[in-house]
Design a protein around this motif. Sequence first.
Motif, PDB file in Angstrom:
ATOM      1  N   ILE A  24     -29.994  24.253  19.218  1.00  0.00           N
ATOM      2  CA  ILE A  24     -30.493  24.995  20.076  1.00  0.00           C
ATOM      3  C   ILE A  24     -30.886  24.405  21.376  1.00  0.00           C
ATOM      4  O   ILE A  24     -31.741  23.633  21.308  1.00  0.00           O
ATOM      5  N   ARG A  29     -34.529  28.453  23.692  1.00  0.00           N
ATOM      6  CA  ARG A  29     -35.786  28.613  22.651  1.00  0.00           C
ATOM      7  C   ARG A  29     -36.583  29.612  22.912  1.00  0.00           C
ATOM      8  O   ARG A  29     -36.867  30.198  21.951  1.00  0.00           O
ATOM      9  N   ALA A  49     -38.879  27.620  12.485  1.00  0.00           N
ATOM     10  CA  ALA A  49     -38.829  26.394  13.409  1.00  0.00           C
ATOM     11  C   ALA A  49     -38.971  24.924  12.921  1.00  0.00           C
ATOM     12  O   ALA A  49     -38.148  24.115  13.360  1.00  0.00           O
ATOM     13  N   GLN A  74     -45.248  23.357  19.513  1.00  0.00           N
ATOM     14  CA  GLN A  74     -44.042  23.673  20.220  1.00  0.00           C
ATOM     15  C   GLN A  74     -44.069  25.325  19.975  1.00  0.00           C
ATOM     16  O   GLN A  74     -43.619  26.112  20.732  1.00  0.00           O
ATOM     17  N   LEU A  78     -43.820  28.056  23.091  1.00  0.00           N
ATOM     18  CA  LEU A  78     -42.674  28.776  22.973  1.00  0.00           C
ATOM     19  C   LEU A  78     -42.971  30.475  22.922  1.00  0.00           C
ATOM     20  O   LEU A  78     -42.620  31.039  23.865  1.00  0.00           O
TER      21      LEU A  78
END
Length: 108
Positions: A24, A29, A49, A74, A78
Motif C-alpha cells: 500500500i 493509507r 494494520a 501509525q 492515519l
Amino acid sequence: MTAPTPSLPQSILEWLRAGYPEGIPPKDRIPLVALLRRKLSDAQIREIAIGAALAELSDVNSDQVISSDEISAQIADLTSQTPSDEDIARVASVLAAAGWPLADLDNG
C-alpha cells in the motif's frame, strides 16, 4: 472437510494484497483507513494494520521488527487525518478492481 472461512479482517487483507500487490503506497493509507472506518471497529482496523505491516516487512525480506506501539502510533496518525474525496475515490477504485465486496464503503 470444508476449509474455515476467513475472518472479515483476514478477507480484507487478501483484497488489499490483490489491489496492492506491491504494498500500500503511503498516499493511499489515509483514504484506505477512512474507508475501513466506515464499517469496521478499531480492533478490526488494528488487526488489518498489523497484518499489512507484517506483509510489507516479509515482502521486502527485511530484518526490521515493527512493534505494537509503532503500529498503534501509525494508526493514530492515519485516523487523525482527513483524506480528500478524490483520494477516497482513487483508493475505492483500486479496491473495486480487486473485487472489493464492501461496495457501500466507498459510498459513505
